[in-house]
Write a protein that holds these residues in place. Structure first.
Motif, PDB file in Angstrom:
ATOM      1  N   THR A 136       0.832  -1.203   0.000  1.00 20.55           N
ATOM      2  CA  THR A 136       0.000   0.000   0.000  1.00 20.55           C
ATOM      3  C   THR A 136       0.866   1.252   0.000  1.00 20.55           C
ATOM      4  O   THR A 136       0.649   2.184  -0.778  1.00 20.55           O
ATOM      5  N   LYS A 137       1.877   1.260   0.882  1.00 19.59           N
ATOM      6  CA  LYS A 137       2.785   2.406   0.965  1.00 19.59           C
ATOM      7  C   LYS A 137       3.529   2.592  -0.355  1.00 19.59           C
ATOM      8  O   LYS A 137       3.684   3.703  -0.853  1.00 19.59           O
ATOM      9  N   ASN A 138       3.973   1.472  -0.912  1.00 20.53           N
ATOM     10  CA  ASN A 138       4.699   1.504  -2.178  1.00 20.53           C
ATOM     11  C   ASN A 138       3.828   2.075  -3.292  1.00 20.53           C
ATOM     12  O   ASN A 138       4.262   2.889  -4.099  1.00 20.53           O
ATOM     13  N   ASN A 139       2.568   1.660  -3.316  1.00 19.86           N
ATOM     14  CA  ASN A 139       1.641   2.143  -4.338  1.00 19.86           C
ATOM     15  C   ASN A 139       1.385   3.639  -4.194  1.00 19.86           C
ATOM     16  O   ASN A 139       1.276   4.365  -5.179  1.00 19.86           O
TER      17      ASN A 139
ATOM     18  N   THR B 271     -15.940  -4.453   2.128  1.00 19.07           N
ATOM     19  CA  THR B 271     -14.946  -3.711   2.889  1.00 19.07           C
ATOM     20  C   THR B 271     -14.164  -2.816   1.943  1.00 19.07           C
ATOM     21  O   THR B 271     -14.180  -3.015   0.722  1.00 19.07           O
ATOM     22  N   ALA B 272     -13.464  -1.834   2.513  1.00 22.41           N
ATOM     23  CA  ALA B 272     -12.597  -0.964   1.717  1.00 22.41           C
ATOM     24  C   ALA B 272     -11.142  -1.096   2.146  1.00 22.41           C
ATOM     25  O   ALA B 272     -10.272  -0.459   1.565  1.00 22.41           O
ATOM     26  N   LYS B 273     -10.879  -1.939   3.150  1.00 23.68           N
ATOM     27  CA  LYS B 273      -9.526  -2.043   3.717  1.00 23.68           C
ATOM     28  C   LYS B 273      -9.034  -3.489   3.680  1.00 23.68           C
ATOM     29  O   LYS B 273      -9.785  -4.411   4.019  1.00 23.68           O
ATOM     30  N   HIS B 274      -7.758  -3.641   3.307  1.00 21.16           N
ATOM     31  CA  HIS B 274      -7.231  -4.995   3.169  1.00 21.16           C
ATOM     32  C   HIS B 274      -7.117  -5.715   4.509  1.00 21.16           C
ATOM     33  O   HIS B 274      -7.306  -6.930   4.592  1.00 21.16           O
ATOM     34  N   TRP B 275      -6.826  -4.991   5.590  1.00 22.04           N
ATOM     35  CA  TRP B 275      -6.683  -5.663   6.880  1.00 22.04           C
ATOM     36  C   TRP B 275      -8.029  -6.187   7.384  1.00 22.04           C
ATOM     37  O   TRP B 275      -8.093  -7.250   8.013  1.00 22.04           O
ATOM     38  N   GLU B 276      -9.110  -5.457   7.092  1.00 19.81           N
ATOM     39  CA  GLU B 276     -10.438  -5.947   7.458  1.00 19.81           C
ATOM     40  C   GLU B 276     -10.777  -7.200   6.654  1.00 19.81           C
ATOM     41  O   GLU B 276     -11.320  -8.176   7.202  1.00 19.81           O
TER      42      GLU B 276
ATOM     43  N   PRO C 198      -8.342  -0.128  -8.544  1.00 17.31           N
ATOM     44  CA  PRO C 198      -7.985  -1.533  -8.803  1.00 17.31           C
ATOM     45  C   PRO C 198      -6.817  -2.049  -7.972  1.00 17.31           C
ATOM     46  O   PRO C 198      -6.813  -3.224  -7.588  1.00 17.31           O
ATOM     47  N   SER C 199      -5.831  -1.191  -7.682  1.00 14.49           N
ATOM     48  CA  SER C 199      -4.693  -1.647  -6.874  1.00 14.49           C
ATOM     49  C   SER C 199      -5.145  -2.035  -5.472  1.00 14.49           C
ATOM     50  O   SER C 199      -4.705  -3.039  -4.914  1.00 14.49           O
ATOM     51  N   ARG C 200      -6.022  -1.212  -4.887  1.00  7.34           N
ATOM     52  CA  ARG C 200      -6.564  -1.533  -3.563  1.00  7.34           C
ATOM     53  C   ARG C 200      -7.398  -2.811  -3.621  1.00  7.34           C
ATOM     54  O   ARG C 200      -7.293  -3.671  -2.738  1.00  7.34           O
ATOM     55  N   LEU C 201      -8.203  -2.936  -4.658  1.00  5.12           N
ATOM     56  CA  LEU C 201      -9.028  -4.133  -4.822  1.00  5.12           C
ATOM     57  C   LEU C 201      -8.160  -5.384  -4.902  1.00  5.12           C
ATOM     58  O   LEU C 201      -8.462  -6.403  -4.278  1.00  5.12           O
ATOM     59  N   ILE C 202      -7.072  -5.306  -5.649  1.00  2.00           N
ATOM     60  CA  ILE C 202      -6.187  -6.469  -5.808  1.00  2.00           C
ATOM     61  C   ILE C 202      -5.520  -6.822  -4.485  1.00  2.00           C
ATOM     62  O   ILE C 202      -5.399  -8.005  -4.133  1.00  2.00           O
ATOM     63  N   ARG C 203      -5.110  -5.818  -3.703  1.00  2.87           N
ATOM     64  CA  ARG C 203      -4.524  -6.108  -2.382  1.00  2.87           C
ATOM     65  C   ARG C 203      -5.539  -6.795  -1.480  1.00  2.87           C
ATOM     66  O   ARG C 203      -5.204  -7.730  -0.742  1.00  2.87           O
ATOM     67  N   ILE C 204      -6.778  -6.321  -1.528  1.00  2.36           N
ATOM     68  CA  ILE C 204      -7.828  -6.935  -0.704  1.00  2.36           C
ATOM     69  C   ILE C 204      -8.018  -8.401  -1.086  1.00  2.36           C
ATOM     70  O   ILE C 204      -8.079  -9.284  -0.222  1.00  2.36           O
TER      71      ILE C 204
ATOM     72  N   VAL D   1     -11.014  -6.841 -15.198  1.00  2.00           N
ATOM     73  CA  VAL D   1     -11.058  -8.302 -15.219  1.00  2.00           C
ATOM     74  C   VAL D   1      -9.701  -8.881 -15.627  1.00  2.00           C
ATOM     75  O   VAL D   1      -9.246  -9.885 -15.070  1.00  2.00           O
ATOM     76  N   LYS D   2      -9.021  -8.249 -16.565  1.00  2.00           N
ATOM     77  CA  LYS D   2      -7.690  -8.717 -16.973  1.00  2.00           C
ATOM     78  C   LYS D   2      -6.722  -8.697 -15.795  1.00  2.00           C
ATOM     79  O   LYS D   2      -5.947  -9.641 -15.591  1.00  2.00           O
ATOM     80  N   ARG D   3      -6.774  -7.618 -15.016  1.00  2.00           N
ATOM     81  CA  ARG D   3      -5.889  -7.539 -13.849  1.00  2.00           C
ATOM     82  C   ARG D   3      -6.284  -8.560 -12.781  1.00  2.00           C
ATOM     83  O   ARG D   3      -5.410  -9.149 -12.143  1.00  2.00           O
ATOM     84  N   LEU D   4      -7.568  -8.758 -12.592  1.00  2.00           N
ATOM     85  CA  LEU D   4      -8.011  -9.730 -11.591  1.00  2.00           C
ATOM     86  C   LEU D   4      -7.515 -11.134 -11.914  1.00  2.00           C
ATOM     87  O   LEU D   4      -7.086 -11.875 -11.040  1.00  2.00           O
ATOM     88  N   ILE D   5      -7.590 -11.495 -13.192  1.00  2.00           N
ATOM     89  CA  ILE D   5      -7.161 -12.841 -13.586  1.00  2.00           C
ATOM     90  C   ILE D   5      -5.636 -12.970 -13.519  1.00  2.00           C
ATOM     91  O   ILE D   5      -5.108 -13.999 -13.084  1.00  2.00           O
TER      92      ILE D   5
END
Length: 652
Positions: A207-210, A347-352, A394-400, A432-436
């Motif tokens: 997250t920090k890196n992003n 949720t909106a947070k990866h830790w949750e 999308p970056s947050r979504l992928i981390r989650i 969808v391409k990133r998700l896969i």
């Protein structure tokens, strides 16, 4: 007075607001269901029913001020009244001598006088107790509203069919019920999330890196706009940029080291091929449905129409990890739903997401998948960065999703998205391409509308097919890659405006679509799944539809209880169900088939009085229907329709 010509009538109709048009069966008007002339009630306006939270006046016409504000009743009071005099829970079953009041008769807030309590109760509902008839025992005991049917007033003992109760307790039970001790640990923050606590630091660094990358990119854009920068400053800025890139590389290296440390000291996450197998080929799927998609409703469709896959109502991740009783009630399911039961979280947070996924996988025994909601358009979630807001991040979504997959053990992760956030700007294909490529999701479900559209336009199945083709091509590419061949395919499911078997099979035949998910179509017409099996339009009579509501009422009482509070909850959710169910237009009175989900009828009468009552958009009639199965409504019973248009009487 001269008779109006057909063209004049048509002009008049087209000039009226859509919600106030009076349809004539010989006119094909877009958005209006075509009903045979003999069933239309002329000169009567039926309030429009909204499917979303849009608000506005009906053309600001003073004549229709009573119908002015449309949309949802957002501030409705859903609390149900309790008994004025309550019986201590230790005395609900007088035969249970092992259950004692921990406060004592003198200090307990509730009464211990059984005779006094029985005299103070509301008048009993006539007939046999539906819960006792179903399982041979009524857990509500003395609090039951049908007490006379299973209580001996002379001996003051409950009647029990122990043989039936023992048999049904194995085959007819609820699962995924969390123990009180575990909830208490969650509430006191004493529960240890072992996997999450190890994996979250790795995601924190990502997250920090992003954030660093995004900040650098933004600065670069600003620099490009400034054309008057001298060379010396430009060199200094380049040095700063190099320094930031170096820091970026260090952060990446640190993240990889943290990930490596995670793998060294904690059992590695399950590989995609090691998780539970999912099969989404040509399945009958009921969408996650807030409020109405409760356990009794899902059980009803499972029992009557053998639905293949069901989902819990959407649960928020934070209240789950905080041990909220109301939130942990949502993943409960009936034993008939598993396997094929998914728990949906938001949720909106990866830790949750990490902690919620770990809790679900460890504490619940019967979960086939954990689904992340990235399609909910509700403002409350969107403003918090959850639901459909994740599609713009999308970056947050992928981390989650990475965190969920790492912490969910053998339970696979799935995701539900929309076309995009804004109208005419679909973003599902690149997402969808990133998700896969970057996550291990096993199923992607796409709703064919944007968040901005809500339900104002028909679902775009052409776009759904475009995304399905992309998924299919990427699955084939995976199969050709020897390193990725072990990964099972990513299933793709389409969703939106499926209201009959023709919609189902036509959309399922589209390229790349493995299955079709049904949402509002299943609420308005639950037997759509029967139509799918038989491949025909089914005309349910009023008595058959009444039996569906009766069966739902029985299942609701089994779930919420047959006491005063349970009957009130059952009545409320039955009315919520009818708020969709009443929109069904009988096949026998339609002039053309099939009707569409978003078509609204002119005011109509049924083929009998009961059919007319079942089609009423007046919530008072919904309460009247509930009284057929749940007895007279308590004077303190409250119900406000979700949609404002249903909160007004329909008068002839």
């Amino acid at each position: 007075m001269t008779q109006e010509t057909s063209s004049e009538k048509k002009t008049e109709l087209e000039s009226q607001p859509r919600s106030l048009k009076r349809s004539n069966s010989h006119l094909d008007i877009k958005g209006v269901a075509q009903i045979k002339r003999q069933y239309i009630i002329e000169n009567v306006i039926r309030p429009a029913i909204d499917d979303d939270e849009m608000e506005g006046n009906v053309n600001n016409n003073p004549k229709y001020e009573s119908l002015s504000k449309r949309g949802q009743n957002k501030n409705r009071d859903l609390r149900q009244p309790h008994e004025t005099i309550r019986l201590c829970s230790s005395l609900i079953d007088p035969d249970n001598l092992n259950r004692k009041c921990k406060f004592g008769a003198e200090n307990c807030r509730n009464t211990h006088d059984i005779d006094f309590y029985l005299k103070s109760k509301e008048k009993e509902i006539e007939g046999a107790c539906p819960v006792f008839e179903a399982i041979g025992y009524c857990p509500a005991g003395l609090k039951c509203r049908w007490l006379s049917s299973h209580f001996n007033f002379e001996t003051k003992t409950l009647v029990k069919d122990l043989e039936k109760y023992e048999k049904t307790s194995k085959t007819d039970k609820e699962i995924n019920c969390l123990e009180g001790e575990i909830k208490y640990k969650l509430q006191k923050k004493n529960y240890k999330f072992e996997k999450s606590e190890q994996f979250i630091p790795y995601l924190n660094i990502l997250t920090k890196n992003n954030n660093i990358i995004n900040k650098t990119t933004k600065e670069d854009k600003e620099k490009n706009k400034n054309k008057k920068i001298d060379k010396e400053n430009e060199n200094n800025e380049n040095e700063n940029k190099d320094e930031k890139n170096e820091n970026n590389e260090n952060e990446n290296e640190k993240a990889e080291n943290t990930k490596q440390k995670y793998y060294e000291y904690v059992e590695p996450p399950f590989l995609p091929c090691e998780k539970k197998k999912l099969d989404y080929n040509n399945k009958k799927i009921l969408s996650p449905l807030t409020t109405v998609g409760n356990l009794p409703f899902r059980r009803l469709l499972k029992k009557l129409y053998d639905v293949d896959i069901t989902y819990s109502e959407m649960a928020l991740a934070l209240p789950l990890i905080q041990g909220s009783n109301s939130e942990w009630a949502l993943p409960k399911a009936h034993i008939s739903e598993y396997p094929g039961f998914g728990v949906q979280i938001a949720t909106a947070k990866h830790w949750e997401a990490c902690k919620a996924s770990e809790a679900i996988s460890k504490l619940l025994t019967s979960v086939s998948e954990i689904n992340l909601n990235c399609g909910c358009p509700i403002d409350l979630l969107y403003r918090a960065g959850a639901g459909s807001a994740l599609m713009d991040q999308p970056s947050r979504l992928i981390r989650i999703l990475k965190g969920m997959n790492a912490c969910s053990d053998e339970i696979p992760i799935t995701v539900k998205i929309r076309m995009g956030v804004r109208d005419n700007k679909p973003t599902a294909i690149p997402l969808v391409k990133r998700l896969i490529n970057e996550t291990d999701v096993k199923v992607i479900t796409l709703h064919g509308r944007s968040r901005q559209q809500r339900y104002t336009k028909e679902s775009n199945w052409d776009y759904i097919a475009e995304v399905g083709k992309v998924v299919e091509e990427m699955n084939l590419a995976k199969m050709e890659d020897k390193e990725l061949r072990d990964d099972s395919k990513v299933f793709f499911v389409g969703n939106g405006d499926v209201y009959n078997y023709e919609d189902y099979y036509n959309n399922q035949a589209r390229e790349g679509v493995d299955s079709v998910m049904i949402a509002r179509g299943g609420l308005i017409k639950p037997w759509i799944f029967e139509e799918i099996d038989k491949r025909q339009h089914i005309d349910k009579s009023s008595s058959e539809r009444l039996e569906i509501l009766k069966e739902y009422s029985k299942l609701a009482l089994e779930h919420w209880g047959s006491d005063e509070y349970g009957v009130g909850l059952s009545r409320r959710f039955l009315c919520e169900f009818i708020s969709f169910f009443h929109r069904y237009i009988p096949v026998g009175i339609l002039e053309r088939l099939p009707s569409k989900l978003n078509e609204r009828p002119p005011n109509w009468r049924g083929r009998d009085e009961m059919e007319t009552l079942l089609g009423s958009s007046d919530y008072k009639d919904w309460i009247k229907i509930s009284e057929m199965f749940l007895g007279p409504a308590n004077k303190d019973f409250q119900f406000q329709p979700k949609h404002k248009s249903s909160a007004y009487d329909t008068k002839e």
